[in-house]
Design a protein around this motif. Structure first.
Motif, PDB file in Angstrom:
ATOM      1  N   ALA A 123       2.390  -4.455   3.163  1.00 13.73           N
ATOM      2  CA  ALA A 123       1.474  -4.868   4.230  1.00 13.73           C
ATOM      3  C   ALA A 123       1.629  -6.366   4.478  1.00 13.73           C
ATOM      4  CB  ALA A 123       0.030  -4.545   3.851  1.00 13.73           C
ATOM      5  N   THR A 154      -0.382  -9.042  16.168  1.00 11.91           N
ATOM      6  CA  THR A 154      -0.752  -7.732  16.688  1.00 11.91           C
ATOM      7  C   THR A 154      -1.459  -6.939  15.594  1.00 11.91           C
ATOM      8  OG1 THR A 154       1.472  -7.099  16.093  1.00 11.91           O
ATOM      9  CG2 THR A 154       1.061  -7.555  18.413  1.00 11.91           C
ATOM     10  N   SER A 155      -2.029  -5.801  15.975  1.00 14.21           N
ATOM     11  CA  SER A 155      -2.715  -4.931  15.034  1.00 14.21           C
ATOM     12  C   SER A 155      -1.727  -4.441  13.971  1.00 14.21           C
ATOM     13  CB  SER A 155      -3.313  -3.767  15.813  1.00 14.21           C
ATOM     14  OG  SER A 155      -3.887  -2.873  14.922  1.00 14.21           O
ATOM     15  N   GLY A 156      -2.147  -4.487  12.712  1.00 15.96           N
ATOM     16  CA  GLY A 156      -1.292  -4.012  11.626  1.00 15.96           C
ATOM     17  C   GLY A 156      -0.304  -5.043  11.110  1.00 15.96           C
ATOM     18  N   SER A 157      -0.423  -6.283  11.564  1.00 15.57           N
ATOM     19  CA  SER A 157       0.553  -7.300  11.151  1.00 15.57           C
ATOM     20  C   SER A 157       0.222  -7.919   9.784  1.00 15.57           C
ATOM     21  CB  SER A 157       0.660  -8.396  12.223  1.00 15.57           C
ATOM     22  OG  SER A 157      -0.600  -8.962  12.498  1.00 15.57           O
ATOM     23  N   GLY A 158      -0.916  -7.531   9.188  1.00 11.53           N
ATOM     24  CA  GLY A 158      -1.233  -7.998   7.836  1.00 11.53           C
ATOM     25  C   GLY A 158      -2.249  -9.129   7.781  1.00 11.53           C
ATOM     26  N   LYS A 159      -2.922  -9.404   8.887  1.00 15.95           N
ATOM     27  CA  LYS A 159      -3.890 -10.508   8.945  1.00 15.95           C
ATOM     28  C   LYS A 159      -5.071 -10.274   8.002  1.00 15.95           C
ATOM     29  CE  LYS A 159      -4.735  -9.826  13.348  1.00 15.95           C
ATOM     30  NZ  LYS A 159      -3.908  -8.627  13.622  1.00 15.95           N
ATOM     31  N   SER A 160      -5.705  -9.108   8.154  1.00 13.89           N
ATOM     32  CA  SER A 160      -6.893  -8.831   7.342  1.00 13.89           C
ATOM     33  C   SER A 160      -6.545  -8.767   5.861  1.00 13.89           C
ATOM     34  CB  SER A 160      -7.549  -7.513   7.771  1.00 13.89           C
ATOM     35  OG  SER A 160      -8.004  -7.614   9.097  1.00 13.89           O
ATOM     36  N   THR A 161      -5.402  -8.173   5.558  1.00 15.94           N
ATOM     37  CA  THR A 161      -4.970  -8.100   4.163  1.00 15.94           C
ATOM     38  C   THR A 161      -4.796  -9.512   3.597  1.00 15.94           C
ATOM     39  OG1 THR A 161      -3.847  -6.005   4.630  1.00 15.94           O
ATOM     40  CG2 THR A 161      -3.193  -7.166   2.621  1.00 15.94           C
ATOM     41  N   PHE A 214       0.868  -1.177   0.000  1.00 13.74           N
ATOM     42  CA  PHE A 214       0.000   0.000   0.000  1.00 13.74           C
ATOM     43  C   PHE A 214       0.903   1.225   0.000  1.00 13.74           C
ATOM     44  CE2 PHE A 214      -2.876  -3.063   2.218  1.00 13.74           C
ATOM     45  CZ  PHE A 214      -3.934  -3.014   1.313  1.00 13.74           C
ATOM     46  N   GLN A 215       0.766   2.107  -0.970  1.00 11.84           N
ATOM     47  CA  GLN A 215       1.619   3.292  -1.102  1.00 11.84           C
ATOM     48  C   GLN A 215       3.102   2.927  -0.913  1.00 11.84           C
ATOM     49  OE1 GLN A 215      -1.067   4.259   1.640  1.00 11.84           O
ATOM     50  NE2 GLN A 215      -2.408   4.302  -0.155  1.00 11.84           N
TER      51      GLN A 215
HETATM   52  N1  LIG Z   1      -6.543  -0.085   2.137  1.00 10.58           N
HETATM   53  C1  LIG Z   1      -5.373   0.204   2.716  1.00 10.58           C
HETATM   54  N2  LIG Z   1      -4.694   1.304   2.367  1.00 10.58           N
HETATM   55  C2  LIG Z   1      -3.494   1.610   2.927  1.00 10.58           C
HETATM   56  N3  LIG Z   1      -2.892   0.871   3.868  1.00 10.58           N
HETATM   57  C3  LIG Z   1      -3.535  -0.248   4.284  1.00 10.58           C
HETATM   58  C4  LIG Z   1      -4.798  -0.630   3.735  1.00 10.58           C
HETATM   59  N4  LIG Z   1      -5.187  -1.777   4.325  1.00 10.58           N
HETATM   60  C5  LIG Z   1      -4.220  -2.088   5.208  1.00 10.58           C
HETATM   61  N5  LIG Z   1      -3.217  -1.187   5.189  1.00 10.58           N
HETATM   62  C6  LIG Z   1      -1.981  -1.216   5.994  1.00 10.58           C
HETATM   63  O1  LIG Z   1      -1.415  -2.508   5.872  1.00 10.58           O
HETATM   64  C7  LIG Z   1      -0.924  -2.982   7.121  1.00 10.58           C
HETATM   65  C8  LIG Z   1      -1.607  -4.288   7.494  1.00 10.58           C
HETATM   66  O2  LIG Z   1      -2.993  -4.045   7.730  1.00 10.58           O
HETATM   67  P1  LIG Z   1      -4.026  -5.184   8.102  1.00 10.58           P
HETATM   68  O3  LIG Z   1      -3.879  -6.301   7.155  1.00 10.58           O
HETATM   69  O4  LIG Z   1      -5.359  -4.546   8.204  1.00 10.58           O
HETATM   70  O5  LIG Z   1      -3.495  -5.620   9.540  1.00 10.58           O
HETATM   71  P2  LIG Z   1      -4.248  -6.454  10.692  1.00 10.58           P
HETATM   72  O6  LIG Z   1      -5.511  -7.006  10.151  1.00 10.58           O
HETATM   73  O7  LIG Z   1      -3.256  -7.495  11.104  1.00 10.58           O
HETATM   74  O8  LIG Z   1      -4.481  -5.474  11.818  1.00 10.58           O
HETATM   75  C9  LIG Z   1      -1.170  -1.857   8.103  1.00 10.58           C
HETATM   76  O9  LIG Z   1       0.000  -1.109   8.231  1.00 10.58           O
HETATM   77  C10 LIG Z   1      -2.266  -1.052   7.466  1.00 10.58           C
HETATM   78  O10 LIG Z   1      -2.213   0.284   7.862  1.00 10.58           O
END
Ligand SMILES: Nc1ncnc2c1ncn2[C@@H]1O[C@H](COP(=O)(O)OP(=O)(O)O)[C@@H](O)[C@H]1O
Ligand SMILES: [Mg+2]
Length: 314
Positions: free
Chosen positions: A16, A35-42, A11-12
């Motif tokens: 991620a 932890t939060s921001g570790s890339g799970k949701s992505t 992302f940018q």
């Molecule tokens: N749509 C998006 N645009 C920009 N950055 C994103 C986006 N989605 C996630 N990120 C960044 O990617 C990283 C991983 O995010 P995410 O997968 O949501 O983590 P988690 O689910 O583990 O908390 C974070 O640093 C988040 O800020």
């Protein structure tokens, strides 16, 4: 069933998810934790192409997901998220029917499926079918969200912190439902959480992530007993390790089968952690144990439980 092969997502310009390789077998319950921001949701969203990966390959049932029509792919995968995302102007039945309707199921089959799912998730169909989301509690909304994800009997169920917003009692009840559904239907499930207890309770396999990478993957027992590094050890917590291990073992594993004592028995399939609380409650050193038919099958000694804890804490 799902295979990540050196997958990255930026992302940018910031990664991620970085060079992630992961295999999720059919019928397996995989939990992504970190932890939060570790890339799970992505990672989860790349599976159903809500997020498109930049590098590497992702395969579903042997075929690269880029080759699927994204909408068709999504219909084969149930998706449930913490914020639920029920359509507010649709009632419960209409919400659950979303994907079956897209798939043009006959009306009678859809109606039967709605009743079946409400029943599966412990919601009285007659009472809940016509209600709108705002007429439901948070826990009931979550249940409907899960029912909707299951509606078209998807091959894969993707869940992103689906129980996050719930109180502990409702959360435990819904976790039990998911385990039951998993055992019953044998579906492949990938669930994201940051809750260690939840991961230990649900997972066949845990994938621990940090900074967009996999730190370690394995069974709950492997991660607890054999952490790959300090991060993994710290994540699962040194202090509570013994108690956490107890939650993975059952009374039946620490039983003295040739003994018999009087008293109110406990069940052999309780976790040792539950047994520990019973020892504390009842202020006793030994508990009689019965099998699933209620037949006495041995005695659990408090000392054995503690010894087990020391042995695994080495
Ligand atoms: N749509 C998006 N645009 C920009 N950055 C994103 C986006 N989605 C996630 N990120 C960044 O990617 C990283 C991983 O995010 P995410 O997968 O949501 O983590 P988690 O689910 O583990 O908390 C974070 O640093 C988040 O800020
Ligand atoms: Mg997330």
């Amino acid at each position: 069933m799902i295979e990540f092969d050196h997958v990255s997502k930026y992302f940018q310009g910031e990664a991620a998810v970085k060079d992630l390789s992961l295999t999720i077998r059919e019928g397996e319950f995989t939990v992504l934790i970190g932890t939060s921001g570790s890339g799970k949701s992505t990672t989860l969203k790349m599976i159903n192409r809500l997020v498109e990966h930049d590098e590497g390959r992702i395969r579903f049932a042997g075929e690269e997901i880029r080759n699927f029509d994204a909408k068709a792919l999504r219909r084969r995968m149930g998706y449930a998220i913490q914020s639920i995302g029920l359509f507010p102007h649709w009632n419960v039945a209409q919400n659950i029917a979303t994907v079956p309707q897209l798939l043009k199921w006959p009306k009678a089959r859809i109606e039967a499926r709605i009743d079946e799912l409400l029943d599966l998730l412990g919601l009285e169909a007659a009472q809940f079918r016509e209600r709108y989301p705002h007429q439901l509690s948070g826990g009931q909304q979550q249940r409907v969200g899960v029912a909707r994800a299951l509606a078209a009997d998807p091959e894969v169920l993707l869940m992103d912190e689906p129980f996050g917003a719930l109180d502990p009692v409702t959360r435990a009840a819904l976790q039990q439902e998911i385990v039951r559904i998993h055992n019953l239907l044998g579906r492949t499930i990938v669930l994201v959480t940051h809750d260690i207890e939840e991961a230990l309770r649900l997972a066949d396999r845990i994938v621990l992530m940090d900074g967009g990478q996999i730190i370690q993957q394995g069974t709950p027992l492997e991660l607890l007993t054999n952490p790959a590094n300090d991060f993994a050890r710290d994540f699962f917590g040194r202090s509570e390790l013994g108690v956490r291990l107890l939650s993975l073992r059952q009374v039946v594993n620490s039983l003295r089968v040739d003994e018999h004592i009087e008293g109110e028995p406990i069940k052999a399939d309780l976790s040792l952690r539950e047994a520990l609380s019973l020892f504390v409650d009842r202020q006793c050193q030994q508990l009689p144990v019965v099998d699933e038919k209620g037949v006495p099958c041995g005695v659990l000694h408090f000392s054995d439980l503690v010894r087990g804890e020391h042995a695994t804490n080495r």
